[in-house]
Every structure is written in C-alpha cells, then in structure tokens.
Write a protein that holds these residues in place. Structure first.
Motif, PDB file in Angstrom:
ATOM      1  N   GLU A   1      -1.266  -9.231  -2.643  1.00 44.45           N
ATOM      2  CA  GLU A   1      -1.313  -8.005  -1.853  1.00 44.45           C
ATOM      3  C   GLU A   1      -0.146  -7.924  -0.873  1.00 44.45           C
ATOM      4  OE1 GLU A   1      -5.201  -7.999  -0.130  1.00 44.45           O
ATOM      5  OE2 GLU A   1      -6.139  -7.248  -1.963  1.00 44.45           O
ATOM      6  N   SER A   2       0.242  -9.055  -0.295  1.00 40.10           N
ATOM      7  CA  SER A   2       1.389  -9.035   0.631  1.00 40.10           C
ATOM      8  C   SER A   2       2.684  -8.734  -0.123  1.00 40.10           C
ATOM      9  CB  SER A   2       1.500 -10.361   1.384  1.00 40.10           C
ATOM     10  OG  SER A   2       1.766 -11.423   0.488  1.00 40.10           O
TER      11      SER A   2
ATOM     12  N   GLU B   1       2.844  -6.847  -2.824  1.00 41.30           N
ATOM     13  CA  GLU B   1       2.752  -5.427  -3.141  1.00 41.30           C
ATOM     14  C   GLU B   1       3.121  -4.577  -1.926  1.00 41.30           C
ATOM     15  OE1 GLU B   1      -0.458  -2.303  -5.091  1.00 41.30           O
ATOM     16  OE2 GLU B   1      -1.153  -4.198  -4.251  1.00 41.30           O
ATOM     17  N   GLU B   2       2.670  -4.964  -0.746  1.00 40.33           N
ATOM     18  CA  GLU B   2       2.996  -4.222   0.478  1.00 40.33           C
ATOM     19  C   GLU B   2       4.492  -4.276   0.776  1.00 40.33           C
ATOM     20  OE1 GLU B   2       1.294  -2.256   2.570  1.00 40.33           O
ATOM     21  OE2 GLU B   2      -0.302  -2.358   1.087  1.00 40.33           O
ATOM     22  N   SER B   3       5.110  -5.429   0.564  1.00 40.78           N
ATOM     23  CA  SER B   3       6.551  -5.540   0.829  1.00 40.78           C
ATOM     24  C   SER B   3       7.344  -4.697  -0.150  1.00 40.78           C
ATOM     25  CB  SER B   3       7.006  -6.992   0.774  1.00 40.78           C
ATOM     26  OG  SER B   3       6.861  -7.523  -0.522  1.00 40.78           O
ATOM     27  N   LEU B   4       6.876  -4.560  -1.395  1.00 40.34           N
ATOM     28  CA  LEU B   4       7.562  -3.701  -2.364  1.00 40.34           C
ATOM     29  C   LEU B   4       7.376  -2.226  -2.020  1.00 40.34           C
ATOM     30  CD1 LEU B   4       6.823  -5.507  -5.729  1.00 40.34           C
ATOM     31  CD2 LEU B   4       8.990  -5.345  -4.524  1.00 40.34           C
ATOM     32  N   LYS B   5       6.207  -1.840  -1.542  1.00 37.70           N
ATOM     33  CA  LYS B   5       5.989  -0.454  -1.140  1.00 37.70           C
ATOM     34  C   LYS B   5       6.872  -0.084   0.042  1.00 37.70           C
ATOM     35  CE  LYS B   5       1.251   0.196  -2.687  1.00 37.70           C
ATOM     36  NZ  LYS B   5      -0.153   0.380  -2.248  1.00 37.70           N
ATOM     37  N   ASN B   6       7.027  -1.002   0.998  1.00 31.59           N
ATOM     38  CA  ASN B   6       7.868  -0.738   2.169  1.00 31.59           C
ATOM     39  C   ASN B   6       9.338  -0.646   1.780  1.00 31.59           C
ATOM     40  OD1 ASN B   6       5.615  -0.739   3.786  1.00 31.59           O
ATOM     41  ND2 ASN B   6       5.795  -2.884   4.335  1.00 31.59           N
ATOM     42  N   GLU B   7       9.731  -1.336   0.733  1.00 29.84           N
ATOM     43  CA  GLU B   7      11.125  -1.329   0.284  1.00 29.84           C
ATOM     44  C   GLU B   7      11.510   0.021  -0.283  1.00 29.84           C
ATOM     45  OE1 GLU B   7      14.838  -2.884  -0.083  1.00 29.84           O
ATOM     46  OE2 GLU B   7      13.106  -3.837   0.845  1.00 29.84           O
ATOM     47  N   GLN B   8      10.598   0.685  -0.963  1.00 30.62           N
ATOM     48  CA  GLN B   8      10.907   1.971  -1.585  1.00 30.62           C
ATOM     49  C   GLN B   8      10.899   3.011  -0.525  1.00 30.62           C
ATOM     50  OE1 GLN B   8       7.945   2.444  -4.596  1.00 30.62           O
ATOM     51  NE2 GLN B   8       8.815   0.903  -5.900  1.00 30.62           N
TER      52      GLN B   8
END
Length: 97
Positions: free
Chosen positions: A87-88, A90-97
C-alpha cells in the motif's frame, strides 16, 4: 604620361597591399546539455519476514495445511507487513503521477 600611369599603378598596388582585411567573424551555435535532477520517490524497504512452521495433515483422504496458534500469529503479522508495504508503494506511485 607613361610615368604618371606607372606611378598610378604602383600607388594602387602599394595601397592595396597595405590594407589589412578584416577577419570574418564566425558565430557557432554550441548546445550544452543541462542535467535536471528529478525527485525520486522514497521507496520503503521490503519487510523482513519471520519464519514459521506449518503441518500437512491427512484428514478423510484429503490433505490440509495446519498451523498452531503461535505460527498463525506469525503468518498474519507477515501478511500485514507485506500488505502495508504494498500500500505504501501504491501511494508513492499515485503521488508521483
């Protein structure tokens, strides 16, 4: 008349040899690479899992895998660590976009 003509030619030769020609200025386009340092997301380390023991039991002709209470707690803790790590990420990838 011949002397005057000769002196004129001599003067033209001498004056043209004495004049310096201006050097041609050549401008060159130079392209320099500029490196931009991108901010990379912080990737948490993969969690270290604890080892556990499970048993294979034959019950009524079928094989089942069983674990005692202590090993079941270790399995569930390992799963929670892995899920939180995913989950962490996934969150870091969402923040990157």
């Amino acid at each position: 008349m011949k002397k005057i003509l000769f002196l004129m030619c001599l003067t033209a030769l001498v004056s043209s040899c004495g004049v310096k020609q201006q050097p041609k200025i050549v401008y060159k386009y130079i392209e320099k690479p500029v490196y931009i340092e991108c901010q990379k997301p912080v990737i948490p380390e993969k969690p270290k899992f604890q080892t556990y023991q499970i048993f294979r039991v034959n019950f009524e002709g079928k094989y089942y895998y069983c674990a005692d209470v202590e090993n079941a707690k270790i399995i569930s803790e390992n799963w929670l660590k892995y899920r939180n790590w995913c989950e962490s990420l996934e969150e870091s990838l969402k923040n990157e976009q």
